[in-house]
Design an enzyme around this catalytic site. Structure first.
Site, mmCIF file in Angstrom:
data_model
loop_
_atom_site.group_PDB
_atom_site.id
_atom_site.type_symbol
_atom_site.label_atom_id
_atom_site.label_comp_id
_atom_site.label_asym_id
_atom_site.label_seq_id
_atom_site.Cartn_x
_atom_site.Cartn_y
_atom_site.Cartn_z
ATOM 1 N N ARG A 213 8.061 -6.627 -1.731
ATOM 2 C CA ARG A 213 7.805 -6.960 -0.339
ATOM 3 C C ARG A 213 6.763 -8.065 -0.247
ATOM 4 O O ARG A 213 5.949 -8.228 -1.166
ATOM 5 C CB ARG A 213 7.345 -5.729 0.430
ATOM 6 C CG ARG A 213 5.952 -5.241 0.094
ATOM 7 C CD ARG A 213 5.575 -4.096 1.041
ATOM 8 N NE ARG A 213 4.168 -3.754 0.956
ATOM 9 C CZ ARG A 213 3.682 -2.813 0.164
ATOM 10 N NH1 ARG A 213 4.501 -2.143 -0.625
ATOM 11 N NH2 ARG A 213 2.384 -2.546 0.160
ATOM 12 N N ARG B 290 5.832 7.967 1.427
ATOM 13 C CA ARG B 290 5.563 9.304 1.961
ATOM 14 C C ARG B 290 6.799 9.813 2.702
ATOM 15 O O ARG B 290 7.623 9.021 3.161
ATOM 16 C CB ARG B 290 4.390 9.262 2.944
ATOM 17 C CG ARG B 290 3.048 9.008 2.304
ATOM 18 C CD ARG B 290 1.938 9.410 3.264
ATOM 19 N NE ARG B 290 0.730 8.646 3.010
ATOM 20 C CZ ARG B 290 -0.421 8.880 3.614
ATOM 21 N NH1 ARG B 290 -0.511 9.848 4.500
ATOM 22 N NH2 ARG B 290 -1.483 8.143 3.348
ATOM 23 N N GLY C 290 -2.777 11.106 -1.561
ATOM 24 C CA GLY C 290 -3.241 11.784 -2.758
ATOM 25 C C GLY C 290 -3.151 10.890 -3.968
ATOM 26 O O GLY C 290 -2.588 9.789 -3.904
ATOM 27 N N HIS C 291 -3.719 11.370 -5.066
ATOM 28 C CA HIS C 291 -3.648 10.667 -6.341
ATOM 29 C C HIS C 291 -3.454 11.685 -7.448
ATOM 30 O O HIS C 291 -3.588 12.896 -7.253
ATOM 31 C CB HIS C 291 -4.923 9.853 -6.583
ATOM 32 C CG HIS C 291 -4.987 8.566 -5.819
ATOM 33 N ND1 HIS C 291 -4.108 7.544 -6.035
ATOM 34 C CD2 HIS C 291 -5.828 8.146 -4.832
ATOM 35 C CE1 HIS C 291 -4.398 6.533 -5.230
ATOM 36 N NE2 HIS C 291 -5.424 6.886 -4.478
ATOM 37 N N ASP C 292 -3.173 11.173 -8.619
ATOM 38 C CA ASP C 292 -2.893 11.995 -9.794
ATOM 39 C C ASP C 292 -3.889 13.149 -9.945
ATOM 40 O O ASP C 292 -3.506 14.298 -10.160
ATOM 41 C CB ASP C 292 -2.918 11.086 -11.036
ATOM 42 C CG ASP C 292 -2.693 11.816 -12.340
ATOM 43 O OD1 ASP C 292 -3.588 12.590 -12.747
ATOM 44 O OD2 ASP C 292 -1.651 11.603 -12.973
ATOM 45 N N ILE C 293 -5.172 12.842 -9.853
ATOM 46 C CA ILE C 293 -6.189 13.855 -10.136
ATOM 47 C C ILE C 293 -6.070 15.061 -9.208
ATOM 48 O O ILE C 293 -6.303 16.205 -9.618
ATOM 49 C CB ILE C 293 -7.602 13.227 -10.066
ATOM 50 C CG1 ILE C 293 -8.642 14.188 -10.638
ATOM 51 C CG2 ILE C 293 -7.940 12.777 -8.646
ATOM 52 C CD1 ILE C 293 -9.999 13.545 -10.827
ATOM 53 N N ASP D 62 1.000 11.545 -12.879
ATOM 54 C CA ASP D 62 1.890 10.455 -12.483
ATOM 55 C C ASP D 62 3.081 10.301 -13.414
ATOM 56 O O ASP D 62 4.231 10.220 -12.965
ATOM 57 C CB ASP D 62 1.116 9.135 -12.463
ATOM 58 C CG ASP D 62 0.360 8.923 -11.167
ATOM 59 O OD1 ASP D 62 0.447 9.784 -10.275
ATOM 60 O OD2 ASP D 62 -0.335 7.899 -11.045
#
Length: 397
Positions: free
Chosen positions: A42, A92, A132-135, A163
């Site tokens: 994009r 999302r 959110g993130h991996d952790i 991930d």
């Protein structure tokens, strides 16, 4: 007849809606296996601050530049989806639908399409709409709490566990299974909901079995495989390096103790009360030599001991060099495609895709003339990517 040497997924077409984290890595795996992966970039990029020339997760792919916030861009993606076998997106929940490229629209154009969805929390649940993130994903599954020393905080395994292991690999497994079904008699396309929390939880299956059987304590550094035993862990060497020890079985342990040189003074391994003393003896002995010296001591033995190497050191390890585990391509040292196939080996065929660089080639190969519309220009004063950009945070490491 010799099979073409371009991977077992040769002929499979994949559309990847650009993002960061596990989605691109999953698409790279498919590309490494020979799939024709078209990355839909994009305007403004996907949000990862790295020169596209070095983004190895985009190797073996081609790229078109599409503005999904315009009707023309949506039409271009649907045109690709109509000609594809697989589509991968990492927005999302609800974002793809709002853009007009959700499962309903894509499957209406191509009933055999496998629509792969990569998120952290999944398509449903109380946290589905939050960032959110991996952790965070590995934290709530119990996986993060397992890693680290008992007297310190949990150790963060980069973004490999959530991930990539719990996310990308499960998405690829799901996509390949769904593709097999779609190509069978009477088979149809479907949606694959790959959530990092689901995949990471699934990775702990054996541990849950051991926990139920009383063979695993629900705390760090107290078990067979988490550093709780003195013969499964890491030890510092005289030069500040480390050696990894995995001498679990008795015969491997016996060889380890003998080569380490503490065979006579070390307490018995079956005396749990003496494990502290045994750990101290092992640690003291490792501090007497450098990492390289200990590497030479344990080389070619069954003691299950290995040097802990850095990312730059790993490609030079004799075993990995002999196997070609790492390759140099277009000036970048990187892991070679895995796993390996005897008839249809994968390969690094192309450098990381540059956004929009392959539009004409893809339009010709996929017979998608709609891609040849003038490339989108960034609108002056346009707002940030809104829900699309926010979605990237859901699956980034």
């Amino acid at each position: 007849m010799t099979e073409p040497e371009n991977g077992p997924l040769s002929g499979v077409r994949v559309v990847e809606l650009a993002g960061i984290g596990p989605g691109p890595f999953a698409a790279m795996l498919l590309a490494d296996l020979g799939a024709d992966v078209v990355r839909v970039d994009r305007p403004g990029g996907a949000g990862l601050s790295i020169d596209p020339a070095y983004d190895v997760t985009n190797r073996n792919k081609r790229s078109v530049l599409v503005d999904l916030k315009t009707p023309e861009g949506v039409a271009q993606v649907l045109e690709l989806a109509e000609r594809a076998d697989v589509l991968v997106e990492g927005y999302r929940p609800g974002v793809a639908e709002r853009l007009g490229v959700g499962p309903q629209e894509c499957l209406a154009r191509n009933p055999r399409l496998v629509y792969g969805r990569m998120t952290g929390w999944g398509q449903r649940g109380p946290l589905a709409d939050t960032a959110g993130h991996d952790i965070g994903y590995i934290a709530i599954t119990g996986a993060l709490g397992m890693i680290g020393s008992p007297d310190g905080p949990p150790a963060i395994p980069a973004n490999l566990l959530g991930d990539y292991a719990g996310g990308s690999l499960y998405l690829v497994i799901g996509v390949l299974a769904a593709l097999q079904h779609a190509r069978s008699d009477g088979g149809k396309g479907q949606v694959v909901d790959a959530a990092i929390v689901d995949g990471t939880a699934h990775l702990t299956a054996m541990i849950h079995g051991m926990l139920a059987a009383g063979g695993w304590q629900d705390r760090r550094g107290a078990n067979l495989l988490d550093g709780g035993t003195p013969f499964y862990g890491t030890y510092e060497t005289a030069d500040g390096g480390h050696m990894a020890v995995g001498a679990l079985e008795r015969r491997f342990y016996d060889e380890f103790i003998r080569l380490l040189g503490v065979e006579r003074e070390a307490p018995g391994r079956d005396d749990l009360a003496a494990w502290g003393e045994l750990r101290t003896a092992i640690a003291a002995r490792f501090k007497t030599r450098t990492r390289q010296e200990w590497t030479e001591v344990f080389q070619d033995s069954d003691a299950c001991v290995a040097p802990v190497l850095s990312l730059r050191e790993a490609p030079r390890h004799p075993h990995l060099a002999a196997r070609g585990t790492f390759v140099d391509h277009d000036g970048i040292t990187q892991p070679a495609p895995a796993p390996r196939f005897s008839r249809t080996p994968g390969a690094v065929r192309r450098p990381p895709a540059r956004p929009g660089a392959d539009t004409e080639e893809i339009a010709r190969d996929w017979q998608a003339p709609g891609l040849l519309a003038p490339p989108p220009a960034e609108r002056a004063g346009a707002p940030d990517a809104g829900p699309v950009r926010a979605e990237r945070k859901d699956t980034a490491g």
